[in-house]
Design an enzyme around this catalytic site. Structure first.
Site, short mmCIF file in Angstrom:
data_model
loop_
_atom_site.label_atom_id
_atom_site.label_comp_id
_atom_site.label_asym_id
_atom_site.label_seq_id
_atom_site.Cartn_x
_atom_site.Cartn_y
_atom_site.Cartn_z
N TYR A 25 0.84 -1.19 0.00
CA TYR A 25 0.00 0.00 0.00
C TYR A 25 0.88 1.24 0.00
O TYR A 25 1.98 1.24 0.53
CB TYR A 25 -1.01 0.00 1.15
CG TYR A 25 -0.51 0.40 2.52
CD1 TYR A 25 -0.68 1.70 2.98
CD2 TYR A 25 0.07 -0.53 3.38
CE1 TYR A 25 -0.26 2.07 4.25
CE2 TYR A 25 0.50 -0.17 4.64
CZ TYR A 25 0.32 1.14 5.08
OH TYR A 25 0.74 1.50 6.33
N ASP A 71 -2.66 -1.72 -3.17
CA ASP A 71 -2.24 -2.49 -4.34
C ASP A 71 -2.04 -3.93 -3.86
O ASP A 71 -0.91 -4.40 -3.70
CB ASP A 71 -0.96 -1.89 -4.92
CG ASP A 71 -0.52 -2.58 -6.21
OD1 ASP A 71 -1.36 -3.30 -6.80
OD2 ASP A 71 0.65 -2.44 -6.59
N GLY A 95 -1.06 2.74 12.25
CA GLY A 95 -0.75 1.69 13.23
C GLY A 95 -1.13 2.05 14.65
O GLY A 95 -0.94 1.23 15.56
N ASP A 149 -3.65 -0.40 15.95
CA ASP A 149 -3.02 -1.70 16.22
C ASP A 149 -2.20 -1.65 17.51
O ASP A 149 -2.16 -2.63 18.26
CB ASP A 149 -2.14 -2.11 15.05
CG ASP A 149 -2.91 -2.17 13.74
OD1 ASP A 149 -4.09 -2.58 13.76
OD2 ASP A 149 -2.34 -1.78 12.70
#
Length: 344
Positions: free
Chosen positions: A96, A112, A283, A286
């Site tokens: 990406y 992608d 992130g 996450d």
């Protein structure tokens, strides 16, 4: 504060590691003829952070059998992640592109990932009974569901095997409209199926509204989260916790962030933290998920667990790349308000 003498928790994270390509600084893509490269991906970020925090995190995925796939697996191993669950197959590396925002220009992501090795491998390539042997937790996200029918079937097989084996499940909704594309109409039903098996859900009122076809019109963010959590607990009897972050943007570089967590008994919130001169917010969710799981694995009280998670999310904004590279001591120093003097 918590028990650190217990053996490390063994957790499997299932998803696709990615290469992130972004222009230097806050440039637009191809403004300079170069890209910075980082390894990321939602579940890989959680796996790496949990390994850094001292847990036995196992990455289950498929990477291409080429130099990019091997380099990606090596980067995860560098952080302490067990990559024994990563298969190698023909296909391309998922990528990406991140165009970093600045001031009042928002960041933008271009995926992608079509026909990557992870997206193409058959769902039955994963031997879940073996992969989950001796495991206490399984973590995965809605991105697996968005990538296509095959990866969605693999994710469903993982949660069914985990439930049969008595393995606890955490699930991050991570709804990405760009990835769902023409399959967006299928998203609510597939997400509901996964969440019905989850013990811990990372999601907010917008995620619950999407999955249950409901609206939460409350003006206050905490009230919306509380109402959504009530409906989530009513819909999914197995669910025990729901957690999320809430963000207020002044601009791309200056934001406020706080955390919320609902149990079946109550809703908790953290203090609001001002984030100025943000280095990299990718992130952050996450890092929050890994921080909450770390607190849960260490037996922290709910309040301490949530404070640790939002601290991890806040500090991630100071780290370039997708992964929160900081240790437990760094988060605890922040919580102790040790200030900004050099620690010598």
């Amino acid at each position: 504060m918590h028990n650190t003498s217990q053996p490390p928790t063994r957790i499997v994270c299932f998803g696709e590691p990615l290469l992130r390509l972004s222009p230097p600084g806050c440039e637009l893509p191809l403004q300079s003829p170069c890209f910075n490269v980082h390894v990321g991906g939602a579940e890989a970020n959680v796996a790496a952070s949990l390994a850094i925090l001292g847990h036995h995190s196992v990455m289950v995925s498929t990477l291409p059998d080429n130099m990019l796939g091997r380099a990606c697996a090596g980067e995860l191993r560098k952080h302490g992640v067990d990559t024994g669950g990563i298969l190698q197959a023909e296909g391309r590396m998922g990528v990406y592109y991140l165009s970093p925002g600045a001031m009042h220009r928002p960041s933008e992501v271009l995926y992608d990932r079509a026909d990557s090795a992870f997206a193409r491998i058959p769902a039955d390539a994963y031997d879940w009974p073996s992969l989950l042997a001796g495991v206490q937790w399984l973590h995965l996200s809605g991105i697996n569901l968005a990538l296509g029918k095959t990866t969605s079937q693999a994710a469903l097989a993982a949660v069914h095997a985990a439930r049969a084996a008595g393995v606890s499940i955490s699930f991050d909704c991570n709804y990405r409209s760009k990835l769902w594309g023409e399959r967006a109409a299928h998203a609510p039903a597939v997400l509901r199926e996964i969440v019905s098996h989850a013990d811990l859900l990372f999601g907010n009122d917008r995620d619950i509204a999407l999955m249950l076809g409901m609206a939460f019109p409350q003006a206050d963010a905490i009230a919306r989260f509380r109402a959504a959590a009530d409906d989530a607990f009513a819909a999914w009897p197995h669910l025990q916790r729901m957690a999320a972050t809430e963000r207020l943007h002044r601009n791309v570089d200056d934001q406020d962030l706080f955390g919320l967590m609902a149990t079946r008994e109550r809703v908790l919130t953290t203090a609001t933290h001002a984030l100025s001169n943000v280095v990299d917010r990718i992130g952050g969710g996450d890092a929050f998920a890994a921080g909450l799981l770390h607190g849960l694995f260490r037996g922290m009280p709910d309040e301490a667990m949530l404070d640790f998670a939002i601290t991890a999310a806040c500090l991630k904004h100071s780290i370039p790349g997708d992964v929160n590279l900081l240790r437990e001591a760094d988060m605890l120093a922040f919580l102790a308000q040790g200030g900004f003097e050099v620690r010598r």
